[in-house]
Design an enzyme around this catalytic site. Structure first.
Site, PDB file in Angstrom:
ATOM      1  N   VAL A 147       0.833  -1.202   0.000  1.00 46.69           N
ATOM      2  CA  VAL A 147       0.000   0.000   0.000  1.00 46.69           C
ATOM      3  C   VAL A 147       0.869   1.253   0.000  1.00 46.69           C
ATOM      4  CG1 VAL A 147      -1.905   1.180   1.150  1.00 46.69           C
ATOM      5  CG2 VAL A 147      -1.660  -1.301   1.388  1.00 46.69           C
ATOM      6  N   CYS A 148       0.670   2.126  -0.991  1.00 47.68           N
ATOM      7  CA  CYS A 148       1.503   3.325  -1.100  1.00 47.68           C
ATOM      8  C   CYS A 148       1.397   4.215   0.127  1.00 47.68           C
ATOM      9  CB  CYS A 148       1.111   4.115  -2.346  1.00 47.68           C
ATOM     10  SG  CYS A 148       1.948   5.714  -2.503  1.00 47.68           S
ATOM     11  N   PHE A 149       0.183   4.446   0.613  1.00 48.46           N
ATOM     12  CA  PHE A 149      -0.005   5.412   1.697  1.00 48.46           C
ATOM     13  C   PHE A 149       0.227   4.808   3.082  1.00 48.46           C
ATOM     14  CE2 PHE A 149      -1.640   7.758  -1.788  1.00 48.46           C
ATOM     15  CZ  PHE A 149      -1.386   9.084  -1.466  1.00 48.46           C
ATOM     16  N   LYS A 163       0.906  11.045   5.841  1.00 51.23           N
ATOM     17  CA  LYS A 163       1.148  11.194   4.405  1.00 51.23           C
ATOM     18  C   LYS A 163      -0.111  11.684   3.705  1.00 51.23           C
ATOM     19  CE  LYS A 163       3.038   8.417   0.596  1.00 51.23           C
ATOM     20  NZ  LYS A 163       3.725   7.137   0.315  1.00 51.23           N
TER      21      LYS A 163
END
EC number: 2.3.1.181
Length: 276
Positions: A147-149, A163
């Site tokens: 997951v990017c975030f 973020k």
């Protein structure tokens, strides 16, 4: 003052969005166009994955299909992003641009100054994240989730320690392509639903952790911010931080044909999207 092109594409398909970013990189590398700032959205809402990610291992593809989401592999690295309530930006500029640092990390900081200024234009107290412990630096080398975030990287934008914008970069043909997502709203359950977890316990841990790690613009303001307000704030942010003049750019029919051919050959193909 140097003139760059500015392109606001609005809502486009996932395959077209990635093809256009690559086409802009190609044209800039050939000297056909100046550097470009581009904003865009996604129709349908889309899960994009990083170039190096393993789609079938990391992503719950059944959930992606069941929810009618688009799916595309980016040419850039990084982790998966659910593009729904957001504005996406891309910056295309040659590596040899005056005062552009050779270091990937420092170039990332220079290009992200426009995003930082955009948040300030919206009245938000955003700042750059700098991993300040060995544990945080280790997490960047071996991320614990797809997951990017899940966590900020070097020089990504945070508000109140969380973020709020995630970005990724690639360098090809002597040109930097950096693009990223500026979150307006975050649907946590939808985000969690499209990833594979090793167990329900692991998913629950991420469910508890995510609100502490990620935040969206509209959860921090009294009056909801629109996409149009974001476009103005971040366009002006890039112009100020890079000290450039932005000239509106419209694709010609010939350029559109180039993008559509690249889309059909690459980004609309399972061979590209599921190759890892």
């Amino acid at each position: 003052m140097t003139t760059w092109y500015f392109l606001n594409s609005g809502k486009c398909s996932p395959s077209f969005n990635m093809a256009l970013d690559e086409a802009l990189l190609d044209w800039h590398s050939e000297g056909l166009i100046p550097p470009v700032i581009r904003f865009y959205e996604w129709e349908p809402a889309t899960l994009s994955i990083g170039y190096f990610q393993q789609a079938k291992k990391d992503i719950n593809l059944d959930a992606v299909r069941e929810q009618g989401l688009g799916f595309v592999r980016r040419p850039t690295g990084g982790r998966a992003v659910l593009h729904e309530h957001e504005l996406t930006y891309s910056v295309i500029v040659t590596e040899s641009y005056p005062d552009m640092p050779e270091s990937v990390t420092e170039a990332y900081r220079v290009l992200s100054e426009g995003i930082l200024q955009g948040f300030h234009n919206l009245g938000m107290d955003a700042y750059f994240s700098v991993p300040d412990t060995e544990e945080k630096r280790a997490d960047l080398k071996s991320p614990k989730s797809a997951v990017c975030f899940d966590a900020p990287s070097w020089y990504e934008l945070v508000v109140e320690g969380k973020k709020i914008a995630g970005s990724a970069q690639t360098r090809q043909k002597g040109v930097i392509l950096q693009h990223g997502a500026i979150l307006l709203d975050l649907d946590q359950e939808k985000l969690l639903s499209v990833f594979n977890f090793s167990s329900e316990e692991a998913k629950d841990r991420m469910r508890r952790k995510l609100p502490e790690k990620a935040v969206a613009i509209n959860s921090l303001v009294d009056e909801p911010v629109t996409v149009e307000q974001c476009v103005t704030a971040f366009r002006d942010g890039f112009a100020k931080s890079l000290q450039i003049e932005l000239k509106p750019f419209t694709l010609s029919e010939e350029q559109l044909e180039y993008v559509r051919a690249l889309e059909e050959k690459k980004y609309a193909c399972d061979e590209w999207n599921f190759k890892k």
